[in-house]
Motif scaffolding. Structure first.
Motif, PDB file in Angstrom:
ATOM      1  N   VAL A 197       0.847  -1.274   0.225  1.00 21.03           N
ATOM      2  CA  VAL A 197       0.043   0.292  -0.293  1.00 21.03           C
ATOM      3  C   VAL A 197       1.119   0.813  -0.262  1.00 21.03           C
ATOM      4  O   VAL A 197       0.479   1.524   0.901  1.00 21.03           O
ATOM      5  CB  VAL A 197      -1.338   0.126   1.697  1.00 21.03           C
ATOM      6  N   PRO A 198       1.669   1.549  -1.289  1.00 24.75           N
ATOM      7  CA  PRO A 198       2.520   2.599  -1.225  1.00 24.75           C
ATOM      8  C   PRO A 198       2.235   3.700  -0.992  1.00 24.75           C
ATOM      9  O   PRO A 198       2.886   4.062   0.267  1.00 24.75           O
ATOM     10  CB  PRO A 198       2.300   2.719  -2.323  1.00 24.75           C
ATOM     11  N   PRO A 199       0.761   4.279  -0.988  1.00 22.97           N
ATOM     12  CA  PRO A 199      -0.123   6.212  -0.390  1.00 22.97           C
ATOM     13  C   PRO A 199       0.750   5.341   1.047  1.00 22.97           C
ATOM     14  O   PRO A 199       0.671   6.990   1.361  1.00 22.97           O
ATOM     15  CB  PRO A 199      -0.855   6.284  -0.994  1.00 22.97           C
ATOM     16  N   LEU A 200      -0.098   4.819   1.586  1.00 25.64           N
ATOM     17  CA  LEU A 200      -0.886   4.726   2.860  1.00 25.64           C
ATOM     18  C   LEU A 200       0.663   4.652   4.033  1.00 25.64           C
ATOM     19  O   LEU A 200       0.778   5.472   4.522  1.00 25.64           O
ATOM     20  CB  LEU A 200      -1.867   3.350   3.148  1.00 25.64           C
ATOM     21  N   TRP A 201       1.845   3.691   3.360  1.00 27.32           N
ATOM     22  CA  TRP A 201       2.345   4.194   3.628  1.00 27.32           C
ATOM     23  C   TRP A 201       3.510   5.379   3.664  1.00 27.32           C
ATOM     24  O   TRP A 201       4.113   6.026   5.084  1.00 27.32           O
ATOM     25  CB  TRP A 201       3.537   2.498   2.972  1.00 27.32           C
ATOM     26  N   LEU A 202       3.659   5.955   2.860  1.00 27.88           N
ATOM     27  CA  LEU A 202       3.782   6.918   2.305  1.00 27.88           C
ATOM     28  C   LEU A 202       3.383   8.298   3.938  1.00 27.88           C
ATOM     29  O   LEU A 202       4.382   8.411   3.947  1.00 27.88           O
ATOM     30  CB  LEU A 202       4.457   7.085   1.081  1.00 27.88           C
ATOM     31  N   LEU A 203       1.699   8.238   3.652  1.00 26.84           N
ATOM     32  CA  LEU A 203       1.266   8.810   4.629  1.00 26.84           C
ATOM     33  C   LEU A 203       2.082   8.743   5.846  1.00 26.84           C
ATOM     34  O   LEU A 203       1.564   9.930   6.894  1.00 26.84           O
ATOM     35  CB  LEU A 203      -0.402   8.809   3.771  1.00 26.84           C
ATOM     36  N   TRP A 204       1.417   7.108   6.420  1.00 33.38           N
ATOM     37  CA  TRP A 204       2.529   7.272   7.355  1.00 33.38           C
ATOM     38  C   TRP A 204       2.900   7.680   8.210  1.00 33.38           C
ATOM     39  O   TRP A 204       3.554   7.755   9.398  1.00 33.38           O
ATOM     40  CB  TRP A 204       2.023   5.392   7.784  1.00 33.38           C
ATOM     41  N   HIS A 205       4.082   7.510   7.218  1.00 30.98           N
ATOM     42  CA  HIS A 205       5.831   8.254   7.451  1.00 30.98           C
ATOM     43  C   HIS A 205       5.457   9.307   7.801  1.00 30.98           C
ATOM     44  O   HIS A 205       6.934  10.308   7.549  1.00 30.98           O
ATOM     45  CB  HIS A 205       7.002   7.887   6.849  1.00 30.98           C
ATOM     46  N   GLY A 257       8.466   0.059  -2.540  1.00 31.41           N
ATOM     47  CA  GLY A 257       9.012  -1.118  -1.719  1.00 31.41           C
ATOM     48  C   GLY A 257      10.075  -1.635  -1.443  1.00 31.41           C
ATOM     49  O   GLY A 257      11.276  -1.133  -0.415  1.00 31.41           O
ATOM     50  N   LEU A 258      11.402  -1.062  -2.295  1.00 25.90           N
ATOM     51  CA  LEU A 258      13.040  -0.762  -2.614  1.00 25.90           C
ATOM     52  C   LEU A 258      13.446   0.577  -2.311  1.00 25.90           C
ATOM     53  O   LEU A 258      14.321   0.345  -1.486  1.00 25.90           O
ATOM     54  CB  LEU A 258      13.355  -1.055  -4.001  1.00 25.90           C
ATOM     55  N   GLU A 259      13.022   1.633  -1.887  1.00 22.99           N
ATOM     56  CA  GLU A 259      13.587   2.491  -1.594  1.00 22.99           C
ATOM     57  C   GLU A 259      12.659   3.844  -0.748  1.00 22.99           C
ATOM     58  O   GLU A 259      12.478   4.693  -0.552  1.00 22.99           O
ATOM     59  CB  GLU A 259      13.518   3.809  -2.980  1.00 22.99           C
ATOM     60  N   GLY A 260      11.225   2.878  -0.480  1.00 22.56           N
ATOM     61  CA  GLY A 260      10.796   3.522   0.692  1.00 22.56           C
ATOM     62  C   GLY A 260      12.114   4.401   2.218  1.00 22.56           C
ATOM     63  O   GLY A 260      11.348   5.699   2.746  1.00 22.56           O
ATOM     64  N   GLN A 261      12.828   3.201   2.653  1.00 24.79           N
ATOM     65  CA  GLN A 261      13.617   4.493   3.244  1.00 24.79           C
ATOM     66  C   GLN A 261      14.795   4.710   3.403  1.00 24.79           C
ATOM     67  O   GLN A 261      14.334   6.029   3.657  1.00 24.79           O
ATOM     68  CB  GLN A 261      14.483   2.700   4.250  1.00 24.79           C
ATOM     69  N   ALA A 262      15.008   4.970   2.092  1.00 26.30           N
ATOM     70  CA  ALA A 262      15.395   5.855   1.100  1.00 26.30           C
ATOM     71  C   ALA A 262      15.566   7.385   1.150  1.00 26.30           C
ATOM     72  O   ALA A 262      15.374   8.173   1.574  1.00 26.30           O
ATOM     73  CB  ALA A 262      16.834   5.565   0.120  1.00 26.30           C
ATOM     74  N   LEU A 263      13.522   7.248   1.037  1.00 23.96           N
ATOM     75  CA  LEU A 263      13.006   8.264   0.897  1.00 23.96           C
ATOM     76  C   LEU A 263      12.946   9.217   2.099  1.00 23.96           C
ATOM     77  O   LEU A 263      12.582  10.106   2.305  1.00 23.96           O
ATOM     78  CB  LEU A 263      11.566   8.222   0.282  1.00 23.96           C
ATOM     79  N   ARG A 264      12.811   8.628   3.290  1.00 23.85           N
ATOM     80  CA  ARG A 264      12.221   8.722   4.937  1.00 23.85           C
ATOM     81  C   ARG A 264      13.644   9.096   5.221  1.00 23.85           C
ATOM     82  O   ARG A 264      13.619  10.157   5.938  1.00 23.85           O
ATOM     83  CB  ARG A 264      12.277   7.506   5.500  1.00 23.85           C
ATOM     84  N   ILE A 265      14.737   8.767   4.845  1.00 22.14           N
ATOM     85  CA  ILE A 265      16.343   9.923   5.716  1.00 22.14           C
ATOM     86  C   ILE A 265      16.143  10.302   4.962  1.00 22.14           C
ATOM     87  O   ILE A 265      16.480  11.347   5.178  1.00 22.14           O
ATOM     88  CB  ILE A 265      17.149   8.005   5.153  1.00 22.14           C
ATOM     89  N   ALA A 266      16.114  10.651   3.472  1.00 23.52           N
ATOM     90  CA  ALA A 266      15.687  12.106   2.653  1.00 23.52           C
ATOM     91  C   ALA A 266      15.386  13.374   3.381  1.00 23.52           C
ATOM     92  O   ALA A 266      15.921  14.256   3.513  1.00 23.52           O
ATOM     93  CB  ALA A 266      15.829  12.205   1.187  1.00 23.52           C
TER      94      ALA A 266
END
Length: 158
Positions: free
Chosen positions: A33-41, A82-91
């Protein structure tokens, strides 16, 4: 063992308990669930872009009647998050002024926190890493350009 990237807040002296541990690796919820995961973070812009990209790809696939290729196109956005989500959080944390303390290798988040605290206690006098120094482009060019004949010309020498 997992690798955790340790991010410290801008005023780390008064907010040492606010340290963020971001597990480096594939995010299954970000994939499902990409948009929801991104909103959660709290990655608002990235969530909006992911939602728009998935919607546009679905509409485009339906308009072109691509059949099974439509959902597969939306799967590309899911795979990217899924692959780059954590890198987006760090950025996003870097943009907010946080700095990267380093990485910790641990099985669980609790172990990563313990290892970070023990390592930070053994080196309390270390400051934040120095900012990267980018060379000035004006110093990279020669002051004068002479006549160049051949392959072995040295700029500035006649």
């Amino acid at each position: 063992m997992a690798i955790y990237v340790v991010m410290e807040p801008p005023g780390r002296a008064e907010k040492s308990d606010m340290t963020a541990f971001i597990r480096d690796g594939f995010s299954w919820l970000g994939f499902l669930v990409p948009p929801l995961w991104l909103l959660w973070h709290r990655l608002w812009i990235e969530a909006a872009l992911a939602f728009v990209a998935m919607a546009l790809l679905s509409v485009l696939a339906e308009a072109l009647s691509l059949g099974l290729a439509g959902p597969l196109l939306s799967l590309l956005v899911s795979l990217y998050v899924g692959l780059e989500g954590q890198a987006l959080r760090i950025a996003a944390l870097r943009r907010r002024g946080w700095h990267e303390w380093g990485v910790v290798e641990a099985d669980r988040l609790d172990d990563a926190d313990t290892r970070y605290v023990l390592e930070a206690e053994t080196h309390p006098d270390e400051q934040a890493p120095a900012p990267r120094i980018v060379p000035d482009a004006a110093h990279a060019r020669p002051a004068q350009m002479g006549i160049a004949l051949g392959l072995n010309h040295t700029p500035g020498r006649p």
